[in-house]
Design a protein around this motif. Structure first.
Motif: not given
Length: 110
Positions: A29-36
């Motif tokens: 979730i953290t990596t996806e949030k940073l990507e978004l």
């Protein structure tokens, strides 16, 4: 990947599995949030921190006035002022409050 038999697992093993799944999900979730957030930063213009200026509107001349307090006027735009609402509720007609309406009546009777 082989599907584990969760019903046969001991409570402690299930809890360890739960903690591991929670940790992995949290990382994803953290990596996806940073990507978004990176993609959003690319889409949004960098120099636009202040809001857009509104289109200038011409000031409308007043059409109606309060006979009790002639300095109170209304252009006919937006909400009706309290003095006009009260007068209309007491039986007056809006035409009675028009600016210049009294002048026209005086000219017509002369």
């Amino acid at each position: 990947m082989r599907k584990p038999d969760l019903d046969a697992m001991a409570f402690d093993d299930l809890w360890l599995l739960h903690e591991e799944v929670t940790r992995i999900l949290s990382e994803k979730i953290t990596t996806e949030k940073l990507e978004l957030e990176k993609r959003l930063a690319q889409l949004a213009p960098a120099g636009r921190s202040e809001p857009r200026a509104r289109r200038p509107y011409r000031k409308a001349p007043p059409k109606y006035f309060n006979p009790v307090e002639p300095s109170e006027t209304w252009s006919g735009r937006g909400r009706q002022p309290r003095w006009l609402v009260a007068a209309l509720q007491s039986g007056h007609k809006i035409e009675e409050f028009q600016i210049g309406a009294g002048d026209k009546e005086a000219e017509g009777s002369a």
